[in-house]
Scaffold this motif. Sequence first.
Motif, PDB file in Angstrom:
ATOM      1  N   GLU A 145      -4.258  -1.592  -3.870  1.00 37.55           N
ATOM      2  CA  GLU A 145      -3.615  -0.774  -2.844  1.00 37.55           C
ATOM      3  C   GLU A 145      -4.648  -0.410  -1.783  1.00 37.55           C
ATOM      4  O   GLU A 145      -5.835  -0.226  -2.093  1.00 37.55           O
ATOM      5  CB  GLU A 145      -3.022   0.489  -3.460  1.00 37.55           C
TER       6      GLU A 145
ATOM      7  N   MET B  80       0.061   3.491   3.286  1.00 36.62           N
ATOM      8  CA  MET B  80      -0.281   3.127   1.909  1.00 36.62           C
ATOM      9  C   MET B  80       0.483   1.869   1.532  1.00 36.62           C
ATOM     10  O   MET B  80       1.702   1.819   1.692  1.00 36.62           O
ATOM     11  CB  MET B  80       0.087   4.257   0.951  1.00 36.62           C
TER      12      MET B  80
ATOM     13  N   TRP C   7      -1.559   7.846 -10.031  1.00 40.22           N
ATOM     14  CA  TRP C   7      -0.406   7.037 -10.407  1.00 40.22           C
ATOM     15  C   TRP C   7      -0.846   5.745 -11.090  1.00 40.22           C
ATOM     16  O   TRP C   7      -0.306   5.378 -12.134  1.00 40.22           O
ATOM     17  CB  TRP C   7       0.431   6.704  -9.168  1.00 40.22           C
ATOM     18  N   TRP C   8      -1.817   5.050 -10.525  1.00 42.38           N
ATOM     19  CA  TRP C   8      -2.264   3.795 -11.128  1.00 42.38           C
ATOM     20  C   TRP C   8      -2.843   4.026 -12.517  1.00 42.38           C
ATOM     21  O   TRP C   8      -2.616   3.238 -13.434  1.00 42.38           O
ATOM     22  CB  TRP C   8      -3.299   3.118 -10.231  1.00 42.38           C
TER      23      TRP C   8
ATOM     24  N   TRP D 291       7.207   3.051  -9.158  1.00 43.56           N
ATOM     25  CA  TRP D 291       6.658   3.352  -7.829  1.00 43.56           C
ATOM     26  C   TRP D 291       7.672   4.157  -7.009  1.00 43.56           C
ATOM     27  O   TRP D 291       7.317   5.170  -6.398  1.00 43.56           O
ATOM     28  CB  TRP D 291       6.304   2.062  -7.101  1.00 43.56           C
TER      29      TRP D 291
ATOM     30  N   TRP E 255      -3.300  11.877  -0.622  1.00 38.37           N
ATOM     31  CA  TRP E 255      -2.607  10.668  -1.064  1.00 38.37           C
ATOM     32  C   TRP E 255      -3.531   9.736  -1.849  1.00 38.37           C
ATOM     33  O   TRP E 255      -3.083   9.033  -2.758  1.00 38.37           O
ATOM     34  CB  TRP E 255      -1.984   9.945   0.130  1.00 38.37           C
TER      35      TRP E 255
ATOM     36  N   ARG F 254      -2.359   8.532  -5.458  1.00 43.21           N
ATOM     37  CA  ARG F 254      -2.189   7.118  -5.761  1.00 43.21           C
ATOM     38  C   ARG F 254      -3.104   6.689  -6.916  1.00 43.21           C
ATOM     39  O   ARG F 254      -2.710   5.901  -7.775  1.00 43.21           O
ATOM     40  CB  ARG F 254      -2.463   6.272  -4.514  1.00 43.21           C
TER      41      ARG F 254
ATOM     42  N   SER G  30       0.915  -0.981  -1.604  1.00 45.79           N
ATOM     43  CA  SER G  30       0.609  -1.365  -2.988  1.00 45.79           C
ATOM     44  C   SER G  30       1.075  -2.793  -3.239  1.00 45.79           C
ATOM     45  O   SER G  30       2.231  -3.129  -2.981  1.00 45.79           O
ATOM     46  CB  SER G  30       1.317  -0.432  -3.978  1.00 45.79           C
TER      47      SER G  30
END
Length: 413
Positions: free
Chosen positions: A229, A266, A186-187, A62, A179, A183, A268
């Motif tokens: 998130e 944001m 990324w996940w 992260w 974003w 995000r 998480s």
Amino acid sequence: MVASRFGRVLRRGAAPLPRTRRSLSGAALAQLGAQRFYVQPGERRAYGPLGAELKKNLLQQWWASALGCSRERILPIGSPLKLANGVTAVAARALPFAVSDRGSDRAGALQQYVPSLDLVGRRLPFGLAESGVCFPASEEALRGVELRCSPVTSAAEVTLASLAWFSSPRTSSQWLDHWTRQRMKWWRRFASTPSDFTSSDVDSKDLKSGTSHGVRILYRFPWGSEPLETLWSLGDTELLRTHQGARTKLQCRDGRRSVVPYVISMSSNMDHGLLAYLSNSLQQVQKVDGKQRLHQRKVLKLHPALAPVKVALDMGRGATVELRQVCEGLLQELQEAGITAWPGYLETAPQSMEQLHTKYDEMGVLFTMVISESTLESGLLHVRSRDTTIRETKHISEVKKFLLKYISAAENI
């Protein structure tokens, strides 16, 4: 060559024989999590050694993602945890459920906004990132700990990684879209089944005063979807409230204009993230061999960047003292190179190779290496891959370089 070959294996999920995969139930996840040193059911956020390492790896990824997106425009911070009714963070751990008077993890970033302005030349956009333990107070934060009712673990505190992004009012909606995509990407990057990660808009009735929009990133667990998130478009309401409406000191440059920025928050939940990747990676693999016999095995196919253990070291039959000395030397060499290794050679209970492979597959270990008499004679050892089950013979002097290339290639996929 090694890196490119295994890069292709990772990308296509290659296997030597046809196979099918299916995810397992929450009960199976709970059982394996406890048996293979990840979680302790019934204990409040208690992790075994592999669970703690997985959580550390997830946080490292992260941070690498947050700071790597725009290193010169995102600054790391650390905010003290303040609890309601004068309760200290240490004392709160003894309470059944403690709450934070910060209201959310973003309060620290809002407080540190003004002191950070000089570091970015009072220019927009920029962000402040932090991670740490939170004791949720708000209704939205409480939603983030619903896994206390899951079959795997309970929660009274959560580890959050958060980013507050400050942008001009005119570009705020575009930044929220940006974003949200980043995000979600990324996940899904570390997932075996990316489609289990989804997003949805927060219902308008759940929006707080001053919040224009919200997005949740969810994971579909066997027992239902849970939030990982939440992203909020906050406007300037909370920032002004934090600094008693002092608009002049809050202003930044947006081109030639001076504006009070809008905030995108944001947050998480790393504890949910850990469980999501355990659930997503745990598979029942069915394989048909050349004689049309069906074989089944459970395997925790964690992404190489997240896998707590990269290699397990075991030894075959032979001169026990000499083999153990070789194992110890190789273990030290790998650890010095930053490669996490499991000292399986220390276990005294006799196990067949099939039992070892079953155990390490369920632990999510990427490779199993067996040191034997032939290693003492020729320096050769067997290396078995978790994902392909293929065994290769390598010289002990090549092992470290092989693993480093593999891990480097996996990081870039």
